[in-house]
Scaffold this motif. Structure first.
Motif, PDB file in Angstrom:
ATOM      1  N   ASN A 151      -2.775  11.026 -39.915  1.00  0.00           N
ATOM      2  CA  ASN A 151      -2.502   9.848 -40.708  1.00  0.00           C
ATOM      3  C   ASN A 151      -1.251   9.169 -40.803  1.00  0.00           C
ATOM      4  O   ASN A 151      -0.324  10.078 -40.238  1.00  0.00           O
ATOM      5  CB  ASN A 151      -2.901   9.723 -42.188  1.00  0.00           C
ATOM      6  CG  ASN A 151      -4.502  10.158 -42.339  1.00  0.00           C
ATOM      7  OD1 ASN A 151      -4.981  11.041 -41.778  1.00  0.00           O
ATOM      8  ND2 ASN A 151      -5.200   9.422 -42.865  1.00  0.00           N
ATOM      9  N   LEU A 202      -5.834  18.168 -43.956  1.00  0.00           N
ATOM     10  CA  LEU A 202      -6.929  18.991 -43.653  1.00  0.00           C
ATOM     11  C   LEU A 202      -6.835  18.897 -42.232  1.00  0.00           C
ATOM     12  O   LEU A 202      -7.119  18.012 -41.520  1.00  0.00           O
ATOM     13  CB  LEU A 202      -8.019  18.431 -44.392  1.00  0.00           C
ATOM     14  CG  LEU A 202      -8.019  18.040 -45.671  1.00  0.00           C
ATOM     15  CD1 LEU A 202      -9.428  17.382 -46.358  1.00  0.00           C
ATOM     16  CD2 LEU A 202      -7.574  19.063 -46.808  1.00  0.00           C
ATOM     17  N   LEU A 218     -11.652  18.154 -36.924  1.00  0.00           N
ATOM     18  CA  LEU A 218     -11.383  17.133 -37.604  1.00  0.00           C
ATOM     19  C   LEU A 218     -10.104  17.072 -38.544  1.00  0.00           C
ATOM     20  O   LEU A 218      -9.849  18.135 -39.261  1.00  0.00           O
ATOM     21  CB  LEU A 218     -12.349  16.573 -38.389  1.00  0.00           C
ATOM     22  CG  LEU A 218     -13.346  15.633 -37.963  1.00  0.00           C
ATOM     23  CD1 LEU A 218     -14.509  14.942 -39.092  1.00  0.00           C
ATOM     24  CD2 LEU A 218     -12.367  14.246 -37.431  1.00  0.00           C
ATOM     25  N   ILE A 219      -9.251  15.996 -38.427  1.00  0.00           N
ATOM     26  CA  ILE A 219      -7.991  16.222 -39.123  1.00  0.00           C
ATOM     27  C   ILE A 219      -7.802  14.915 -40.118  1.00  0.00           C
ATOM     28  O   ILE A 219      -8.263  13.898 -39.412  1.00  0.00           O
ATOM     29  CB  ILE A 219      -6.787  16.132 -37.910  1.00  0.00           C
ATOM     30  CG1 ILE A 219      -6.790  17.594 -37.287  1.00  0.00           C
ATOM     31  CG2 ILE A 219      -5.427  16.078 -38.773  1.00  0.00           C
ATOM     32  CD1 ILE A 219      -6.134  17.429 -36.128  1.00  0.00           C
ATOM     33  N   GLY A 220      -7.432  15.279 -41.272  1.00  0.00           N
ATOM     34  CA  GLY A 220      -7.274  14.006 -42.166  1.00  0.00           C
ATOM     35  C   GLY A 220      -6.423  14.376 -43.350  1.00  0.00           C
ATOM     36  O   GLY A 220      -6.144  15.455 -43.309  1.00  0.00           O
ATOM     37  N   LEU A 244     -14.754   6.325 -32.162  1.00  0.00           N
ATOM     38  CA  LEU A 244     -13.275   6.327 -31.823  1.00  0.00           C
ATOM     39  C   LEU A 244     -12.558   5.500 -31.177  1.00  0.00           C
ATOM     40  O   LEU A 244     -13.544   5.043 -30.301  1.00  0.00           O
ATOM     41  CB  LEU A 244     -12.661   7.885 -31.450  1.00  0.00           C
ATOM     42  CG  LEU A 244     -12.854   9.002 -32.375  1.00  0.00           C
ATOM     43  CD1 LEU A 244     -12.092  10.197 -31.838  1.00  0.00           C
ATOM     44  CD2 LEU A 244     -12.485   8.671 -33.855  1.00  0.00           C
ATOM     45  N   LYS A 245     -11.463   4.981 -30.904  1.00  0.00           N
ATOM     46  CA  LYS A 245     -10.953   3.761 -30.339  1.00  0.00           C
ATOM     47  C   LYS A 245     -10.926   4.195 -28.665  1.00  0.00           C
ATOM     48  O   LYS A 245     -10.951   3.545 -27.780  1.00  0.00           O
ATOM     49  CB  LYS A 245      -9.381   3.558 -30.476  1.00  0.00           C
ATOM     50  CG  LYS A 245      -9.474   2.284 -31.551  1.00  0.00           C
ATOM     51  CD  LYS A 245      -7.962   1.854 -31.830  1.00  0.00           C
ATOM     52  CE  LYS A 245      -7.923   0.916 -32.458  1.00  0.00           C
ATOM     53  NZ  LYS A 245      -6.560   0.435 -33.094  1.00  0.00           N
ATOM     54  N   ASN A 246     -10.667   5.663 -28.265  1.00  0.00           N
ATOM     55  CA  ASN A 246     -10.793   6.175 -27.220  1.00  0.00           C
ATOM     56  C   ASN A 246     -12.218   6.309 -26.522  1.00  0.00           C
ATOM     57  O   ASN A 246     -12.266   6.975 -25.571  1.00  0.00           O
ATOM     58  CB  ASN A 246      -9.880   7.371 -27.133  1.00  0.00           C
ATOM     59  CG  ASN A 246     -10.383   8.596 -27.808  1.00  0.00           C
ATOM     60  OD1 ASN A 246     -11.727   8.537 -28.353  1.00  0.00           O
ATOM     61  ND2 ASN A 246     -10.059   9.776 -27.785  1.00  0.00           N
ATOM     62  N   GLU A 275     -14.626   8.321 -27.828  1.00  0.00           N
ATOM     63  CA  GLU A 275     -15.484   9.279 -28.181  1.00  0.00           C
ATOM     64  C   GLU A 275     -16.114   8.985 -29.466  1.00  0.00           C
ATOM     65  O   GLU A 275     -15.770   8.114 -30.372  1.00  0.00           O
ATOM     66  CB  GLU A 275     -14.387  10.594 -28.666  1.00  0.00           C
ATOM     67  CG  GLU A 275     -13.780  10.978 -27.200  1.00  0.00           C
ATOM     68  CD  GLU A 275     -12.742  12.373 -27.497  1.00  0.00           C
ATOM     69  OE1 GLU A 275     -12.772  13.240 -26.775  1.00  0.00           O
ATOM     70  OE2 GLU A 275     -11.781  12.137 -28.538  1.00  0.00           O
ATOM     71  N   ILE A 323     -17.662  10.817 -32.751  1.00  0.00           N
ATOM     72  CA  ILE A 323     -17.896  12.055 -33.665  1.00  0.00           C
ATOM     73  C   ILE A 323     -19.341  12.046 -34.463  1.00  0.00           C
ATOM     74  O   ILE A 323     -19.403  11.054 -35.318  1.00  0.00           O
ATOM     75  CB  ILE A 323     -16.791  12.423 -34.494  1.00  0.00           C
ATOM     76  CG1 ILE A 323     -15.585  12.410 -33.621  1.00  0.00           C
ATOM     77  CG2 ILE A 323     -16.889  14.009 -35.236  1.00  0.00           C
ATOM     78  CD1 ILE A 323     -14.459  12.703 -34.504  1.00  0.00           C
ATOM     79  N   LEU A 351      -9.202  11.768 -45.814  1.00  0.00           N
ATOM     80  CA  LEU A 351      -8.826  10.440 -45.313  1.00  0.00           C
ATOM     81  C   LEU A 351      -8.834  10.213 -43.922  1.00  0.00           C
ATOM     82  O   LEU A 351      -7.735  11.054 -43.281  1.00  0.00           O
ATOM     83  CB  LEU A 351      -7.735   9.758 -46.222  1.00  0.00           C
ATOM     84  CG  LEU A 351      -7.697   8.439 -46.557  1.00  0.00           C
ATOM     85  CD1 LEU A 351      -8.812   8.086 -47.426  1.00  0.00           C
ATOM     86  CD2 LEU A 351      -6.304   8.311 -47.191  1.00  0.00           C
ATOM     87  N   LEU A 352      -9.595   9.743 -43.068  1.00  0.00           N
ATOM     88  CA  LEU A 352      -9.461   9.866 -41.642  1.00  0.00           C
ATOM     89  C   LEU A 352      -8.461   8.585 -41.426  1.00  0.00           C
ATOM     90  O   LEU A 352      -8.254   7.645 -42.036  1.00  0.00           O
ATOM     91  CB  LEU A 352     -10.875   9.502 -41.027  1.00  0.00           C
ATOM     92  CG  LEU A 352     -11.913  10.792 -41.394  1.00  0.00           C
ATOM     93  CD1 LEU A 352     -13.102  10.275 -40.914  1.00  0.00           C
ATOM     94  CD2 LEU A 352     -11.448  11.765 -40.424  1.00  0.00           C
ATOM     95  N   ASN A 353      -7.719   9.070 -40.312  1.00  0.00           N
ATOM     96  CA  ASN A 353      -6.873   8.070 -39.589  1.00  0.00           C
ATOM     97  C   ASN A 353      -7.408   6.875 -39.212  1.00  0.00           C
ATOM     98  O   ASN A 353      -8.202   6.683 -38.149  1.00  0.00           O
ATOM     99  CB  ASN A 353      -6.270   8.626 -38.360  1.00  0.00           C
ATOM    100  CG  ASN A 353      -4.812   7.927 -37.984  1.00  0.00           C
ATOM    101  OD1 ASN A 353      -4.527   6.721 -38.583  1.00  0.00           O
ATOM    102  ND2 ASN A 353      -4.237   8.312 -37.199  1.00  0.00           N
ATOM    103  N   SER A 409      -6.546   3.970 -37.935  1.00  0.00           N
ATOM    104  CA  SER A 409      -5.892   3.351 -36.734  1.00  0.00           C
ATOM    105  C   SER A 409      -6.620   3.847 -35.458  1.00  0.00           C
ATOM    106  O   SER A 409      -6.667   3.333 -34.325  1.00  0.00           O
ATOM    107  CB  SER A 409      -4.212   3.573 -36.551  1.00  0.00           C
ATOM    108  OG  SER A 409      -4.188   5.092 -36.448  1.00  0.00           O
ATOM    109  N   GLU A 410      -7.105   5.267 -35.510  1.00  0.00           N
ATOM    110  CA  GLU A 410      -7.943   5.791 -34.401  1.00  0.00           C
ATOM    111  C   GLU A 410      -9.442   5.331 -34.190  1.00  0.00           C
ATOM    112  O   GLU A 410     -10.156   5.603 -33.462  1.00  0.00           O
ATOM    113  CB  GLU A 410      -7.921   7.336 -34.140  1.00  0.00           C
ATOM    114  CG  GLU A 410      -6.447   7.825 -34.249  1.00  0.00           C
ATOM    115  CD  GLU A 410      -6.054   7.542 -32.669  1.00  0.00           C
ATOM    116  OE1 GLU A 410      -6.901   7.275 -31.827  1.00  0.00           O
ATOM    117  OE2 GLU A 410      -4.533   7.415 -32.484  1.00  0.00           O
TER     118      GLU A 410
END
Lengths: 566, 231
Positions: free
Chosen positions: A365, A452, B42-44, B70-72, B74, B76, B102-104, B106-107
């Motif tokens: 983020n 995470l 997944l990352i957040g 996702l913007k690219n 993909e 999920i 909390l997912l990013n 902007s992506e």
């Protein structure tokens, strides 16, 4: 004048495990080190030949006799065909090589299913050895002759048999369907000097002369049919953890990162019970160095990372010495001389660097704080920087060990995290970080909340971006496994390769491959006309047209002609 | 009866066969393993609720399975999601320890949430809408109508000063190919839009007996019927 043409058409059998067929049309068969191997690759899904293939990645292996004598590369495929080139390294050993092409899915089949073709490579530095080592293998493709499809044929109509040097050569290519059905074909054409090695490079000859030992194992094991998956969702980058048997492999999770000056793009993979990890990489990761390391650096003494390579391995090979005939030696000397002339007079191939338009996902983020040290007074090391300009980060030494702590916004307490991201790569050598001052650091980003990542939780994260965008070599050697994810350029249509146009000035022109066009498009309702000049080199030449119809059926034709002096 | 059974059996076979033929005998498609690798990786940032204890509907429904575009390009899928209306952020539930991430934003290009893991209940897309306090930021908007005219709802909640309450601040936006227009849930607000043919819209409302006042569904139906007219 209509000359007799060699017409061969092929069809399918469907007993392979992979249902994919690769065919490569090469611009010639004899190369000199430093020259490009130009090719057009066709990939057909034999279960539904008219549809685009499932696999999106095609692998090539060039293997010669002797140890450590193989080269590998891969290309991306968006459709049934792509064209490209591979420059043979100058230091390659001269000799007969086998070019294999296959997809990951085809690796489930026996290697006899791969496309394979022999080529001859000469090396100017080492000269021509009058005795050449030729080898044969169980893995060699048995040929496409069985793919008969009598309904479709391809013909070459050449206006005459003999041409004078520099005279324009004009030929017509006709695609025919027995039912008068209108269909198209994606073709490629090569015109090269006839070599005396046709027999030698022919698999049938070596099969006859070189009986390979019986295979020691099954050619194809149906129980392994889905071991290698289709690469339809991206490049599969996999490997395994090698550890002692008592080790709990579930703890050995893996990071994958690339050196990135914009934002960290780390990927995370949990290992399975067999200790294997797997990443699906999109095209953002093409032509980048992939840096793999264990998510838990304390396990690096017990767990070692091993990357699975996808090189084709020719098995049960046998080599034998082959004494060159005088005409063969003369031909090879000519090829070398032509290469020397080309090196002086030929136009250098323009190097086109394709921009990587693919975006990688950065799921990290937005940082809570971004610090640009250049905006502050000079600070000699990271400790000074942390204590003066990043109030959310504490850095120092405790009991002779460096520590890094991030202030958690929720609990207002300091949480220890000894992993930082240095230029996008997870990095645990805090002693090195301590040496970085404002002269080295371009930007520092801080995420204060827990991060995470997969099933891991990191208590805050500090990303440091340096001006030189480098990771210390010692750290990379001791903590990581690096993999150069090289992908050769490939082109889908002629618009992509306008720069490679053959129309450039080329004088004196003694090329032994006088014409190569991988972007021909034929149709049954009209004849295709191809024109090229006959060059200064005299002798017998062979025209080869190969390709696939829009229905996905292979077609090919060849025709010989002669160039005489003016 | 037998004939009917045979026809239905044949139709099932015809529907299934082409999918099988695509992959041949050996279905080695990477789709499942690819999804698994995306889900596992997944990352957040761990979510902490900035309005903990406030009254009001902070979230759009409960946790539910959904997919993220996702913007690219993909996708999920099959992850547990929830939309935070106050923060305008997408939350993800990590199932092995029930931590909320909390997912990013902007992506992310958009996301959809399924009801009972089956049909799509809500589609959200990221869009730049013109509201004085949003400036140029992109927000997640709930897609209500697709077509020539598109209707979106920005399902925001705001904090009621002093009272520790959240109040609904949903805004509706009609998008044409050229511009976006904020619209209130009023008949007049709809009819006053410059690109709406008043006579035709009145006819649509009258024929379908649609009321717009504080009726989001009525507005969505009106736009949907209007899109079907050959204007």
């Amino acid at each position: 004048m209509l000359l007799l043409t060699t017409v061969r058409s092929q069809g399918y059998r469907n007993d392979a495990a992979s249902n994919e067929l690769v065919h490569i049309h090469l611009d010639k068969q004899v190369y000199v080190a430093g020259e490009p191997i130009k090719y057009k690759a066709y990939l057909i899904n034999t279960a539904s030949p008219a549809m685009p293939p499932c696999s999106k990645i095609l692998y090539f292996t060039l293997e010669g006799s002797g140890p450590d004598n193989s080269l590998s590369w891969r290309i991306n495929l968006d459709n049934k065909s792509a064209t490209g080139s591979f420059i043979i390294p100058e230091n390659i050993r001269g000799g007969v090589y086998v070019l294999s092409a296959y997809t990951n899915w085809m690796r489930n089949s026996a290697s006899e299913e791969y496309f394979s073709e022999r080529i001859l490579i000469l090396n100017l530095a080492s000269g021509i050895d009058p005795v050449m080592r030729i080898f044969n293998s169980q893995s060699f493709q048995s040929g496409n002759e069985m793919y008969a499809n009598p309904g479709i044929s391809l013909g070459i109509d050449l206006e005459k048999e003999e041409f004078a040097a520099n005279e324009p050569v004009k030929l017509e290519i006709a695609l025919k369907h027995s039912n008068q059905q209108v269909m198209g074909a994606d073709l490629s054409i090569s015109v090269t000097v006839e070599t005396p090695f046709d027999t030698l490079l022919n698999p049938a000859y070596t099969r006859e002369k070189l009986p390979v030992p019986a295979a020691g194992h099954n050619r194809y094991d149906p129980s392994q049919a889905c071991r290698f998956r289709i690469e339809d969702m991206g490049y599969i980058f996999s490997g395994r953890i090698v550890s002692n048997p008592d080790m709990n492999l579930n703890r050995c999770d893996v990071w994958l990162a690339v050196n990135d000056s914009i934002s960290p793009r780390i990927l995370y993979s949990q290992v399975d019970s067999a200790g294997e990890f797997l990443f699906y990489l999109n095209r953002f990761y093409d032509n980048k160095e992939l840096i793999l390391q264990l998510a838990d650096p304390s396990l690096s003494a017990d767990c070692k990372l091993e990357v699975f390579l996808k090189n084709a391995v020719l098995r049960d090979t046998v080599t034998f010495p082959y004494a060159l005939q005088s005409n063969e030696e003369e031909f090879l000397n000519n090829v070398q001389n032509i290469r020397l002339i080309e090196a002086i007079y030929g136009e250098a191939q323009p190097v086109i660097i394709q921009e990587n338009h693919s975006r990688g996902s950065s799921f990290l983020n937005m940082p809570d704080r971004v610090v640009i040290p250049a905006e502050y007074a000079e600070m000699r090391n990271f400790r000074e920087a942390a204590s003066n300009i990043i109030p959310e980060v504490r850095f120092g030494t405790r009991r002779d060990e460096f520590y890094l702590e991030v202030l958690s916004p929720n609990t207002n307490s300091w949480k220890k995290n000894n992993t930082v991201l240095l230029n996008g790569v997870p990095f645990t050598d805090l002693a090195y970080i301590s040496t970085l001052g404002t002269k080295e650091i371009q930007r520092i980003e801080v995420i204060q909340s827990n991060v995470l990542i997969g099933d891991r939780t990191m208590p805050g994260l500090v990303s440091i971006f340096t001006y030189d965008h480098r990771i210390p070599e010692n750290y990379l050697k001791s903590h990581t496994v690096r993999f150069q994810n090289t992908v050769m350029e490939s082109y889908q249509d002629i618009a992509d390769v306008q720069q490679f146009s053959e129309k450039s000035i080329h004088y004196p022109d003694f090329r032994n491959s006088i014409y190569w066009d991988p972007f021909l498009s034929a149709s049954t309702d009209r004849k295709l006309v191809v024109e090229f000049p006959a060059l200064l080199l005299t002798g017998n030449f062979v025209i080869k047209v190969e390709g696939f119809t829009s229905d996905g059926y292979p077609v090919s034709a060849s025709q010989s002609f002669k160039i005489t002096e003016e | 009866m037998v004939m009917k059974y045979l026809i239905s059996l044949l139709s099932v076979c015809l529907a299934v066969l082409p999918a099988g033929a695509q992959q041949g005998d050996c279905n080695c498609s990477s789709a499942d393993a690819y999804q698994k690798s995306l889900q596992e990786g997944l990352i957040g940032v761990e979510y902490s609720n900035p309005v903990q204890g406030y009254e009001g509907e902070q979230y759009l429904r409960d946790w539910a399975y959904g997919e993220i575009n996702l913007k690219n390009g993909e996708v999920i899928s099959n992850i547990i999601l929830r939309y935070d209306r106050y923060m305008d952020e997408l939350l993800w539930l990590r199932t092995n320890d029930y931590r909320k991430g909390l997912l990013n934003k902007s992506e992310i290009a958009g996301f959809r949430i399924y009801k009972d893991g089956a049909y799509t209940e809500a589609i959200f897309v990221k869009k730049r809408i013109r509201l004085p306090y949003l400036d140029t930021a992109e927000v997640f908007v709930h897609e209500l109508v697709q077509g020539k005219l598109e209707l979106f709802a920005y399902r925001n909640v705001k904090v009621e000063p002093v009272e520790f309450k959240l109040f609904d601040y949903t805004k509706h936006v009609i998008s044409t190919s050229e511009n976006d227009y904020l619209i209130r849930l009023r008949r007049k607000s709809l009819l006053d839009l410059p690109f709406i043919d008043k006579t035709e819209m009145k006819k649509v409302l009258r024929q379908n007996r649609l009321a717009i006042r504080n009726n989001e569904l009525g507005l969505a139906m009106a736009i949907r019927y209007y899109n079907q007219l050959n204007l």
